[in-house]
Design a protein around this motif. Structure first.
Motif, PDB file in Angstrom:
ATOM      1  N   GLU A  61      49.153  71.774  38.410  1.00 45.00           N
ATOM      2  CA  GLU A  61      50.510  71.294  38.124  1.00 45.00           C
ATOM      3  C   GLU A  61      50.726  70.981  36.642  1.00 45.00           C
ATOM      4  N   SER A  62      49.701  71.131  35.813  1.00 45.71           N
ATOM      5  CA  SER A  62      49.851  70.837  34.383  1.00 45.71           C
ATOM      6  C   SER A  62      50.670  71.925  33.688  1.00 45.71           C
ATOM      7  N   ASP A  63      51.295  71.539  32.581  1.00 51.81           N
ATOM      8  CA  ASP A  63      52.082  72.503  31.811  1.00 51.81           C
ATOM      9  C   ASP A  63      51.215  73.668  31.332  1.00 51.81           C
ATOM     10  N   CYS A  66      50.428  76.036  34.279  1.00 52.88           N
ATOM     11  CA  CYS A  66      51.638  76.771  34.679  1.00 52.88           C
ATOM     12  C   CYS A  66      51.987  77.854  33.659  1.00 52.88           C
TER      13      CYS A  66
END
Length: 164
Positions: A61-63, A66
């Protein structure tokens, strides 16, 4: 699929801490895999890239994870759609560069004659495709392609990790 980074006779790689203690240089962590040139292969490449990012400390779910997933998805889809050569797979390589705080994504296919444009194409908003390289351009510090000898090309992108 290929996933190893050392041959059995080479023994284990030095860890960062071990290399720092004895003053020897180490290679940045990397991973590569070979995939069938199909939509299923592109999907698997993207999933395994997310898994590798998680192993490198960047949860799904981290930038950073992604962004890497989107870049891998776009470059792999382009390799399948535009760089496919019958009987040839495509290769994905990820390299973590902690000094520069980025991940280098490389997708290699066997189609030499089909090179991406030097800049992302402009597309009309109503078009059904043509936005993939715009995404790659927006999510990476730089991207480009290099010829592969004797045949093929590698399309690469450097994705910043940022604070994730």
């Amino acid at each position: 699929m290929l996933t190893g980074t050392t041959a059995p006779e080479e023994g284990p790689r030095r860890t960062t801490a071990a290399a720092a203690l004895d003053g020897t240089a180490h290679e940045p962590p990397s991973w590569s895999g070979q995939f069938t040139s199909s939509p299923r292969g592109a999907q698997l490449a993207r999933r395994l890239a997310v898994r590798r990012m998680e192993e490198w400390g960047h949860p799904p779910e981290s930038d950073a994870s992604c962004a890497v997933a989107l870049v891998v998805g776009e470059l792999a889809a382009n390799a399948v759609r535009h760089g496919r050569t019958p009987g040839r797979d495509f290769r994905l390589r990820l390299a973590l560069d902690t000094a520069s705080d980025l991940v280098r994504v490389e997708v290699t296919d066997a189609a030499s004659e089909k090179r991406p444009p030097p800049a992302p194409p402009t597309s009309c908003p109503e078009g059904e495709s043509g936005r993939g390289l715009l995404l790659v351009d927006a999510l990476s510090l730089r991207w480009g392609s290099t010829p592969r000898r004797p045949v093929g090309k590698t399309v690469w992108a450097e994705v910043p990790l940022g604070a994730s």
